[in-house]
Design a protein around this motif. Structure first.
Motif, PDB file in Angstrom:
ATOM      1  N   LEU A  36       0.870  -1.393  -0.018  1.00 11.96           N
ATOM      2  CA  LEU A  36      -0.113  -0.040  -0.085  1.00 11.96           C
ATOM      3  C   LEU A  36       1.014   1.086  -0.072  1.00 11.96           C
ATOM      4  CD1 LEU A  36      -2.728  -0.814   2.502  1.00 11.96           C
ATOM      5  CD2 LEU A  36      -3.143  -0.673   0.031  1.00 11.96           C
ATOM      6  N   ARG A  37       1.985   1.330   0.812  1.00 12.31           N
ATOM      7  CA  ARG A  37       2.839   2.214   0.965  1.00 12.31           C
ATOM      8  C   ARG A  37       3.447   2.717  -0.527  1.00 12.31           C
ATOM      9  NH1 ARG A  37       4.404   0.612   5.858  1.00 12.31           N
ATOM     10  NH2 ARG A  37       6.227  -0.287   4.992  1.00 12.31           N
ATOM     11  N   GLN A  38       3.969   1.633  -1.131  1.00  9.92           N
ATOM     12  CA  GLN A  38       4.683   1.889  -2.512  1.00  9.92           C
ATOM     13  C   GLN A  38       3.779   2.215  -3.436  1.00  9.92           C
ATOM     14  OE1 GLN A  38       7.145  -1.296  -4.017  1.00  9.92           O
ATOM     15  NE2 GLN A  38       7.973  -1.687  -1.909  1.00  9.92           N
ATOM     16  N   THR A  39       2.202   1.696  -3.544  1.00  8.83           N
ATOM     17  CA  THR A  39       1.400   2.201  -4.433  1.00  8.83           C
ATOM     18  C   THR A  39       1.014   3.461  -4.193  1.00  8.83           C
ATOM     19  OG1 THR A  39       0.544  -0.343  -4.185  1.00  8.83           O
ATOM     20  CG2 THR A  39      -1.115   1.653  -5.349  1.00  8.83           C
ATOM     21  N   ALA A  40       0.931   3.919  -2.910  1.00 10.37           N
ATOM     22  CA  ALA A  40       0.500   5.518  -2.486  1.00 10.37           C
ATOM     23  C   ALA A  40       1.587   6.468  -3.066  1.00 10.37           C
ATOM     24  CB  ALA A  40       0.537   5.570  -0.895  1.00 10.37           C
ATOM     25  N   ALA A  41       2.861   5.873  -3.122  1.00 11.24           N
ATOM     26  CA  ALA A  41       3.980   6.934  -3.649  1.00 11.24           C
ATOM     27  C   ALA A  41       4.106   6.806  -5.235  1.00 11.24           C
ATOM     28  CB  ALA A  41       5.539   5.901  -3.081  1.00 11.24           C
ATOM     29  N   HIS A  42       3.387   5.614  -5.838  1.00 11.96           N
ATOM     30  CA  HIS A  42       3.183   6.008  -7.384  1.00 11.96           C
ATOM     31  C   HIS A  42       1.831   6.749  -7.766  1.00 11.96           C
ATOM     32  CE1 HIS A  42       6.285   2.967  -8.246  1.00 11.96           C
ATOM     33  NE2 HIS A  42       5.726   2.043  -7.359  1.00 11.96           N
ATOM     34  N   LEU A  43       1.040   6.673  -6.773  1.00 10.31           N
ATOM     35  CA  LEU A  43      -0.362   7.385  -7.269  1.00 10.31           C
ATOM     36  C   LEU A  43      -0.092   8.775  -7.141  1.00 10.31           C
ATOM     37  CD1 LEU A  43      -2.904   5.057  -5.289  1.00 10.31           C
ATOM     38  CD2 LEU A  43      -2.356   4.990  -7.917  1.00 10.31           C
ATOM     39  N   ARG A  44       0.480   9.193  -6.049  1.00  3.25           N
ATOM     40  CA  ARG A  44       0.749  10.694  -5.691  1.00  3.25           C
ATOM     41  C   ARG A  44       1.211  11.716  -6.679  1.00  3.25           C
ATOM     42  NH1 ARG A  44       3.140   9.720  -0.624  1.00  3.25           N
ATOM     43  NH2 ARG A  44       1.210   9.308   0.290  1.00  3.25           N
ATOM     44  N   PRO A  45       2.220  11.133  -7.519  1.00  2.00           N
ATOM     45  CA  PRO A  45       2.400  12.196  -8.480  1.00  2.00           C
ATOM     46  C   PRO A  45       1.608  11.739  -9.807  1.00  2.00           C
ATOM     47  CG  PRO A  45       4.013  10.077  -8.298  1.00  2.00           C
ATOM     48  CD  PRO A  45       3.187  10.286  -7.065  1.00  2.00           C
ATOM     49  N   TYR A  46       1.235  10.640  -9.764  1.00  2.63           N
ATOM     50  CA  TYR A  46       0.019  10.451 -10.976  1.00  2.63           C
ATOM     51  C   TYR A  46      -1.141  11.356 -10.904  1.00  2.63           C
ATOM     52  CZ  TYR A  46      -3.505   7.688 -13.874  1.00  2.63           C
ATOM     53  OH  TYR A  46      -4.435   7.808 -14.554  1.00  2.63           O
ATOM     54  N   PHE A  47      -1.545  11.595  -9.677  1.00  2.00           N
ATOM     55  CA  PHE A  47      -2.846  12.577  -9.526  1.00  2.00           C
ATOM     56  C   PHE A  47      -2.287  13.893  -9.587  1.00  2.00           C
ATOM     57  CE2 PHE A  47      -4.942   8.721  -7.098  1.00  2.00           C
ATOM     58  CZ  PHE A  47      -5.573   8.348  -8.241  1.00  2.00           C
ATOM     59  N   ARG A  48      -0.960  14.228  -9.047  1.00  2.00           N
ATOM     60  CA  ARG A  48      -0.907  15.563  -9.013  1.00  2.00           C
ATOM     61  C   ARG A  48      -0.546  16.276 -10.358  1.00  2.00           C
ATOM     62  NH1 ARG A  48       3.412  16.259  -3.656  1.00  2.00           N
ATOM     63  NH2 ARG A  48       1.715  15.817  -2.043  1.00  2.00           N
ATOM     64  N   ARG A  49       0.046  15.296 -11.243  1.00  2.00           N
ATOM     65  CA  ARG A  49       0.254  15.712 -12.588  1.00  2.00           C
ATOM     66  C   ARG A  49      -1.085  16.116 -13.147  1.00  2.00           C
ATOM     67  NH1 ARG A  49       4.162  11.959 -13.030  1.00  2.00           N
ATOM     68  NH2 ARG A  49       2.937  10.396 -13.673  1.00  2.00           N
ATOM     69  N   ARG A  50      -2.084  15.428 -13.033  1.00  2.00           N
ATOM     70  CA  ARG A  50      -3.476  15.325 -13.533  1.00  2.00           C
ATOM     71  C   ARG A  50      -4.468  16.201 -12.872  1.00  2.00           C
ATOM     72  NH1 ARG A  50      -0.663  11.288 -14.495  1.00  2.00           N
ATOM     73  NH2 ARG A  50      -0.710  10.237 -16.751  1.00  2.00           N
ATOM     74  N   LEU A  51      -4.220  16.916 -11.676  1.00  2.00           N
ATOM     75  CA  LEU A  51      -5.172  17.444 -11.052  1.00  2.00           C
ATOM     76  C   LEU A  51      -4.706  18.958 -10.830  1.00  2.00           C
ATOM     77  CD1 LEU A  51      -6.569  15.152  -8.221  1.00  2.00           C
ATOM     78  CD2 LEU A  51      -7.623  15.934 -10.029  1.00  2.00           C
ATOM     79  N   PHE A  52      -5.469  19.931 -11.172  1.00  2.00           N
ATOM     80  CA  PHE A  52      -5.179  21.176 -11.140  1.00  2.00           C
ATOM     81  C   PHE A  52      -5.662  22.021  -9.918  1.00  2.00           C
ATOM     82  CE2 PHE A  52      -4.835  19.970 -15.430  1.00  2.00           C
ATOM     83  CZ  PHE A  52      -3.724  20.120 -15.566  1.00  2.00           C
ATOM     84  N   ASP A  53      -6.299  21.274  -8.944  1.00  2.00           N
ATOM     85  CA  ASP A  53      -6.605  21.725  -7.675  1.00  2.00           C
ATOM     86  C   ASP A  53      -6.032  21.503  -6.538  1.00  2.00           C
ATOM     87  OD1 ASP A  53      -7.687  19.274  -8.128  1.00  2.00           O
ATOM     88  OD2 ASP A  53      -9.932  19.870  -7.976  1.00  2.00           O
ATOM     89  N   GLY A  54      -4.682  21.290  -6.670  1.00  2.00           N
ATOM     90  CA  GLY A  54      -3.802  21.195  -5.603  1.00  2.00           C
ATOM     91  C   GLY A  54      -3.454  19.961  -4.765  1.00  2.00           C
ATOM     92  N   PRO A  55      -2.316  20.004  -4.191  1.00  2.00           N
ATOM     93  CA  PRO A  55      -1.996  18.540  -3.801  1.00  2.00           C
ATOM     94  C   PRO A  55      -2.993  18.035  -2.574  1.00  2.00           C
ATOM     95  CG  PRO A  55      -0.737  20.262  -2.707  1.00  2.00           C
ATOM     96  CD  PRO A  55      -1.643  20.807  -3.885  1.00  2.00           C
ATOM     97  N   ASP A  56      -3.804  18.596  -1.916  1.00  2.00           N
ATOM     98  CA  ASP A  56      -4.824  18.269  -1.058  1.00  2.00           C
ATOM     99  C   ASP A  56      -5.728  17.305  -1.715  1.00  2.00           C
ATOM    100  OD1 ASP A  56      -3.679  19.654   1.072  1.00  2.00           O
ATOM    101  OD2 ASP A  56      -5.292  20.699   1.312  1.00  2.00           O
ATOM    102  N   GLN A  57      -6.289  17.863  -2.992  1.00  3.89           N
ATOM    103  CA  GLN A  57      -7.202  16.890  -3.791  1.00  3.89           C
ATOM    104  C   GLN A  57      -6.418  15.712  -4.031  1.00  3.89           C
ATOM    105  OE1 GLN A  57     -10.391  17.597  -4.463  1.00  3.89           O
ATOM    106  NE2 GLN A  57     -10.129  19.520  -3.257  1.00  3.89           N
ATOM    107  N   ALA A  58      -5.365  15.832  -4.662  1.00  8.60           N
ATOM    108  CA  ALA A  58      -4.467  14.685  -4.968  1.00  8.60           C
ATOM    109  C   ALA A  58      -4.309  13.710  -3.739  1.00  8.60           C
ATOM    110  CB  ALA A  58      -3.167  15.185  -5.530  1.00  8.60           C
ATOM    111  N   GLU A  59      -3.968  14.169  -2.625  1.00 15.43           N
ATOM    112  CA  GLU A  59      -3.937  12.888  -1.328  1.00 15.43           C
ATOM    113  C   GLU A  59      -4.957  12.385  -1.205  1.00 15.43           C
ATOM    114  OE1 GLU A  59      -0.849  12.671  -0.870  1.00 15.43           O
ATOM    115  OE2 GLU A  59      -1.156  11.170   0.795  1.00 15.43           O
ATOM    116  N   ASP A  60      -6.283  13.190  -1.117  1.00 15.18           N
ATOM    117  CA  ASP A  60      -7.601  12.833  -1.122  1.00 15.18           C
ATOM    118  C   ASP A  60      -7.834  11.397  -1.793  1.00 15.18           C
ATOM    119  OD1 ASP A  60      -8.199  14.530   1.014  1.00 15.18           O
ATOM    120  OD2 ASP A  60      -9.446  15.607  -0.051  1.00 15.18           O
ATOM    121  N   LEU A  61      -7.196  11.721  -3.338  1.00 10.42           N
ATOM    122  CA  LEU A  61      -7.750  10.649  -4.184  1.00 10.42           C
ATOM    123  C   LEU A  61      -6.820   9.411  -3.867  1.00 10.42           C
ATOM    124  CD1 LEU A  61      -9.805  10.739  -6.373  1.00 10.42           C
ATOM    125  CD2 LEU A  61      -8.161  11.657  -8.074  1.00 10.42           C
ATOM    126  N   VAL A  62      -5.525   9.810  -3.678  1.00 16.16           N
ATOM    127  CA  VAL A  62      -4.770   8.534  -3.378  1.00 16.16           C
ATOM    128  C   VAL A  62      -5.352   7.930  -1.968  1.00 16.16           C
ATOM    129  CG1 VAL A  62      -2.586   8.137  -1.793  1.00 16.16           C
ATOM    130  CG2 VAL A  62      -2.619   9.949  -3.714  1.00 16.16           C
TER     131      VAL A  62
END
Lengths: 189, 212
Positions: A36-62
């Protein structure tokens, strides 16, 4: 979506992640949390690159995807690549998120608004400094007339009173000053 | 990020995968139940056709056409119920089957005398199968949607279309017991069309009813 981009597969380190998940699903808590930790580490940049409403949203999605992975972990087939499985869930949750936010309108947290203003202030400071530097190259009469009418938003008459000039003096000064400015700018470029 | 770490900690205490029944077994159970419902509903409302024994080859042919679509939709639904698997060859196979029946229908009409063509195609009135088959399929599709939601479909419209086609195929098999029109052109036109309507409705409903 069996066709995971090769780059995703490479980045996700398929083999070790697959082993961790399989061990985790058989009850090994440490392997599962590592997965789960490694997956989260992959997901974080994946969502940050694709979301423009900030790192909080990306983390929520993670977190949402981690939860989805957990709830639906029985649908993982040992014979399939784990990257394809995770990628499909992440993509699904991303699309779902984008749909929801588009319908509700994008939400901007309060502190982002102040950030925005802070930026704008800094920028206009830079612009003002540049204008001052340009104006200082002009004779005093032209400089004061332009500053009065074009920057401080005075009428020609007000600017004339402030500079103790006639109105036509101000008009001519502005005209000549603007010409001089465009010459200066043209030379600089 | 602290919250994410806390979440991971909580989730990992419950690592072991729940031992549920396999997706294939639950789906086949749904299919068997749905088929039984369709047959009972059709017989209760309309009753089997009176010349059932004499018309048995026609009934078998109609049921066979429907079964072909249902058999294509089962592996398709199984694949789409799991994240990260494409449609495989099954979506293309179902479309090819549809095209094949269109060709067969056109050929059959070609061999029919010009005067009987409309009659052969429509069975002499409006083809009721395109209404009855999708209507009968609605509860079946609802059951299959429940099954899909217990899995993890990530391509909702496609998955909805697959179980819609499956529901339509099962419903059409039951409708074959009462369908009075016995021409090749009728069967290979309206049965696939009715199933395609079910697939289309499934795709539409799937895009909102299958979200999880």
């Amino acid at each position: 979506m069996g066709n995971v981009p090769a780059r995703v597969r490479r980045l996700m380190n398929e083999t070790s992640l697959h082993a961790l998940l399989v061990k985790g699903l058989s009850g090994d808590e440490r392997s599962y949390s590592a997965f789960l930790r490694q997956t989260a580490a992959h997901l974080r940049p994946y969502f940050r690159r694709r979301l423009f409403d900030g790192p909080d949203q990306a983390e929520d999605l993670v977190q949402e995807v981690l939860l989805a992975i957990h709830i639906k972990r029985a649908t993982f087939d040992v014979g399939q690549p784990v990257s394809a499985w995770v990628y499909a869930i992440a993509r699904f949750k991303l699309i779902d998120h984008l749909r929801r936010t588009r319908r509700r309108g994008v939400q901007v947290p309060i502190d982002d608004v102040s950030d925005l203003f802070a930026d704008a202030d800094a920028e206009s400071g830079v612009v003002r400094r540049d204008i001052d530097r340009l104006l200082n190259q002009l004779p005093a009469k032209q400089r004061d007339s332009i500053r009065g009418v074009k920057i401080d938003d005075l009428s020609v008459r007000e600017a004339a009173e402030r500079g103790k000039l006639s109105e036509s003096d101000v008009k001519v000064s502005i005209h000549r000053g603007m010409k001089a400015l465009s010459r200066i700018i043209g030379r600089d470029q | 990020m602290m919250e994410t770490d806390a979440l991971i900690l909580t989730l990992s205490r419950d690592a072991r995968a729940p031992a549920g029944r396999s997706a294939l077994r639950t789906l086949l159970a749904c299919v068997a139940g749905a088929l039984a419902y369709c047959v009972v509903a059709v017989l209760a409302i309309e009753g089997a056709r009176p010349d059932f024994v004499a018309a048995a080859p026609w009934v078998a042919m109609k049921a066979g056409v429907s079964l072909a679509f249902a058999l294509g939709a089962i592996p398709l639904a199984l694949r789409l119920a799991r994240p990260g698997q494409g449609t495989g060859p099954w979506a293309a196979a179902s479309l090819a089957l549809f095209a094949f029946f269109l060709v067969v229908g056109s050929l059959a009409l070609g061999f029919t005398g010009a005067r009987g063509r409309i009659e052969a195609l429509t069975g002499g009135s409006f083809p009721h199968s395109v209404i009855v088959i999708p209507t009968l399929a609605i509860p079946v599709a609802a059951l299959l949607f429940l099954w899909l939601r217990s899995r993890a479909p990530t391509r909702l419209a496609t998955a909805g279309a697959a179980v819609g086609a499956l529901a339509g195929g099962l419903s059409a098999m039951a409708y074959a017991l009462i369908c009075p029109v016995d021409t090749v052109a009728f069967v290979v036109t309206w049965y696939p069309l009715a199933i395609a309507i079910c697939a289309g409705l499934g795709a539409w409903a799937g895009s909102w009813a299958l979200r999880w």
